[in-house]
Design an enzyme around this catalytic site. Sequence first.
Site, PDB file in Angstrom:
ATOM      1  N   GLU A   1      -9.990  -4.521   4.483  1.00  0.00           N
ATOM      2  CA  GLU A   1      -9.460  -3.429   3.737  1.00  0.00           C
ATOM      3  C   GLU A   1      -8.294  -3.698   2.894  1.00  0.00           C
ATOM      4  OE1 GLU A   1      -9.678   1.398   3.526  1.00  0.00           O
ATOM      5  OE2 GLU A   1      -9.820   0.319   5.294  1.00  0.00           O
TER       6      GLU A   1
ATOM      7  N   ASP B   1      -2.342  -5.181   3.252  1.00  0.00           N
ATOM      8  CA  ASP B   1      -2.329  -5.535   4.764  1.00  0.00           C
ATOM      9  C   ASP B   1      -3.416  -6.931   4.797  1.00  0.00           C
ATOM     10  OD1 ASP B   1      -0.785  -3.729   5.764  1.00  0.00           O
ATOM     11  OD2 ASP B   1      -2.300  -2.165   5.900  1.00  0.00           O
TER      12      ASP B   1
ATOM     13  N   TYR C   1       1.763  -5.160  13.100  1.00  0.00           N
ATOM     14  CA  TYR C   1       0.392  -4.752  12.549  1.00  0.00           C
ATOM     15  C   TYR C   1      -0.245  -3.975  13.493  1.00  0.00           C
ATOM     16  CZ  TYR C   1      -3.366  -3.617   9.116  1.00  0.00           C
ATOM     17  OH  TYR C   1      -4.028  -3.146   8.239  1.00  0.00           O
TER      18      TYR C   1
ATOM     19  N   GLU D   1       0.626  -1.179  -0.099  1.00  0.00           N
ATOM     20  CA  GLU D   1      -0.105   0.064   0.105  1.00  0.00           C
ATOM     21  C   GLU D   1       0.862   1.319   0.239  1.00  0.00           C
ATOM     22  OE1 GLU D   1      -0.707  -2.586   2.201  1.00  0.00           O
ATOM     23  OE2 GLU D   1      -2.744  -2.504   3.163  1.00  0.00           O
TER      24      GLU D   1
ATOM     25  N   ARG E   1      -3.436  -2.692  13.417  1.00  0.00           N
ATOM     26  CA  ARG E   1      -4.877  -2.792  13.327  1.00  0.00           C
ATOM     27  C   ARG E   1      -5.357  -4.208  13.885  1.00  0.00           C
ATOM     28  NH1 ARG E   1      -3.844   0.604   8.694  1.00  0.00           N
ATOM     29  NH2 ARG E   1      -4.607   2.507   9.096  1.00  0.00           N
TER      30      ARG E   1
ATOM     31  N   HIS F   1      -4.376 -11.719  13.620  1.00  0.00           N
ATOM     32  CA  HIS F   1      -3.131 -11.008  14.094  1.00  0.00           C
ATOM     33  C   HIS F   1      -2.952 -11.002  15.292  1.00  0.00           C
ATOM     34  CE1 HIS F   1      -4.774  -7.915  10.744  1.00  0.00           C
ATOM     35  NE2 HIS F   1      -3.922  -8.767  10.164  1.00  0.00           N
TER      36      HIS F   1
ATOM     37  N   ASP G   1      -6.100  -7.701   6.167  1.00  0.00           N
ATOM     38  CA  ASP G   1      -7.409  -7.254   7.073  1.00  0.00           C
ATOM     39  C   ASP G   1      -8.380  -7.124   5.963  1.00  0.00           C
ATOM     40  OD1 ASP G   1      -6.687  -4.845   6.122  1.00  0.00           O
ATOM     41  OD2 ASP G   1      -6.416  -3.996   7.879  1.00  0.00           O
TER      42      ASP G   1
END
Length: 939
Positions: free
Chosen positions: A101, A97, A324, A11, A326, A371, A99
Amino acid sequence: MSGAKKLVIVESPAKAKTIGKYLGDDYEVQASVGHIRDLIEPKNLPPELKKGPLGKFSIDVENGFEPYYVVSDAKKKTVADLKRALKGADELWLATDEDREGEAIAWHLLEVLKPKVPVKRMVFHEITSEAIQRAVEATRDLDTALVDAQETRRILDRLYGYEVSPVLWRKVGPGLSAGRVQSAATRLVVDRERERLAFVTANYWDLDTTLASAGGDTPFTARLGKLDGKKVATGRDFTDRGELKSAETVALDESTTTSLAAALRDPDLAVTVANVESKPYTRRPAAPFTTSTLQQEAGRKLRFTARQTMSVAQSLYENGYITYMRTDSVTLSQQAIDAARSQATQLYGADSIPENPRTYSGKSKNAQEAHEAVRPAGDVFRTPSELEGALRGNDWKLYDLIWKRTVASQMADARGQTASVTIHAGPTPQSATPAGVVAEFAASGTVITFRGFLAAYEESRDEERNADERTEPAESKLPPLEVGQSLTVVEVEPKGHETSPPPRYTEASLVKALEERGIGRPSTYAAIISTIVDRGYVTPRGSALVPNWIAFSVVRLLEENFADLVEYDFTAAMEADLDRIANGEADRTEWLTGFYFGDAHQPGLRPVIDNLGEIDAKTLNSMPLTDTITLRIGKYGPYLELDEGGETPRRVNIPEELAPDELTAAKAQELADAPVIGDRVLGVNPETGKNVVAKTGRFGPYVTEVDPEPEEPAQPSAAESTAAEPAVDPATGEVLEPAPKKKAAPKKKAGEKPRTASLFKDMDPETVDLATALRLLDLPRVVGDDPESGEPITAQNGRYGPYLKKGTDSRSLDEESQIFDIDLAGALAKFAEPKYGARKAASALKEFDADPVSGKPIKLKDGRFGPYVTDGETNATVPRGEDPMEVDFDRAVQLIADKRAKGPAKKPAKRASAATKKAPAKKATGASKAAPKTAPKKK
């Protein structure tokens, strides 16, 4: 293909740079810089689609809720660069990532790039050499269930916002917005303020007493707990209505407490130890950080906002310092547990860790994504002292906090002893104390004999209401005491108290409340708070979040007309449903159909919108405060409307600094009774014949010209009166013959406005005189003509302060008084100086290290429109109200990153002349409807 490489897409450029160091020459790492495409705005749809099913939302609600995505203008160059890189690659690795998103970004990349080479999904939760190598060896397929969940969230938010927001525009005010999670968060803040508005203060008294043993050694404090067998009330014994919760509790008043204090000072009073109890004290360390607890603790300990915490954490993650950020998991991998235990042993000794590793279970009802907790990266943690050269400012502070919390989480309990003592004070035959009155005091002390995890870290706490009783005993020591032992009263002090209303939310406590209710997800908390602040629903005041009056109207409208949408349980249930979609347990289309059109479990958003009853905007935006005073929330802000019996109610402005819970009925009456400030006639302008008036308006004090009141016309004679009045039928009131037309008063010219001028900062509307007002109204003042060009030089006041103007050239003045005082020589000297912006550009106010994205040094400068930070490529204004000299490197990076994400300002399109107009070109196929997902689901 000779020389072909594996193309890896992440990203952010910072992450690409860090990962590139670990992957080697066989890989080319590029950044998508977040999402490359999103739902198109309906107004930007191709003309042929605007009238179809996509026209309202850019989502085809009639055909499976298919969205219409488009690559934004800001991302077209990025996409072109990625396509160019893909042409020379033999494999495509999507390393976004792990997740929802991140998975959706990877899917959008697939949809747009349409690769013809093998595709692999690469995931990792920390950026270290070992973690990247493990990720290379364990790639997987795209998880379309996660993509479905994220796409559902995006579609849901579009439907919610585009259906409900227009109702707010019509009934509350333009520019407002409603959102699935932001509305629930706003309601939380408003509900807390409603509790404060309804709160009734209660008064109570207590005694602080210092006692000592007979020898007078080691005095200690004790608190009055009971009087004549009844519990003495503290703040927590009262309801929000100011009433005692139990009849078995007594609230002391000043008179009783003062008398009791006098009695306790009687040397003949019998004060003895009634009971001594000792028990072990144990305290466990807090779990490692989740996103939520990291935001809370950084807010309490470091005074970071949620957005600032996430920005700094993002930088630490992308540069390989933490895992990470989040996550709602509190678990640690085995390597992290081993690293924490090893480091605790080295730094605090072998006895600082328990025999077995600690494990934690999260409180989150719907923990998502695989995570770890947020922790330092790597198999061996780097201590904060080791990173003092590599990290600085907020980066170092947050890493230090994460490191301490992680290491402490694997350390031993703190242990000690807590002693509790009960003391009786009663009359003796010789004392003056009323017979039968017995006071009971309590004292406690905790002695920690083994600090354990406290050697590394201690968790802070949110503000507690009526916090006169600690939840954790303070570390203090009591002297050795025995039952029956006599004590001496050294000092006694009566103290009066008031109960406190529920504390306002801080960012930390609001994040905690959202998490406890299951509203939102770790990745959204910072955005939720930023949104409700940016929309003007909430204003930070210090650390507290204070709702603005407009938020009351918005929440009231939603509660009365969209009850389900702002119910906390309903909002949390949506999150649970999205988790089910992410786990492959629910179908996206079926769920969206139920939400929008309704089913057996819910009425559906569309039917609710279609069947909205009449909403009375005036009632919605009104709140009666007294029989004659009503709070109105108008287009330009809140005000008081006073019904004084006249035809037109009087209006009174509400001071901006007045919080909603401070606007009591008494305060409203005080504002209503206050003399009107600023509406003062200074005199008549001899040139225009108009009255000059000093006023105070929304943007401060000013002077203006108003037409004088018309003189009362002379009374007509009886004959004139008869001629002027029309004949009227007395029975029906019908006009029998027309009245002669009167000459109309001259009309004002269209667009003509009265002259106005703001007062200088050092002027007061109560003392400003007519001469000064006339000078202000005559601005701009002509200083003189430039002897070279002949152009007039004027002095005037502007949005950014006083300045001189000559044609298109301008120079700032040092102070407002110079507008009247500066002469031609002084003005010419000002114009001889370099332009303001150029002069400041020569020397920056501050200089920082290089921006992590552009690699260029960041500078803080002062420009024509105020202070700003720049890396030479992107300029970002320092927000109004923020002290520019307090901006540090991390804040500067955040401001530039936020501005960079918005992209360049759009220039207005030039209107083509008739000669240059051409036939319309064929439309490029940059936008596309979502293609069917063909990638296999994760098994």
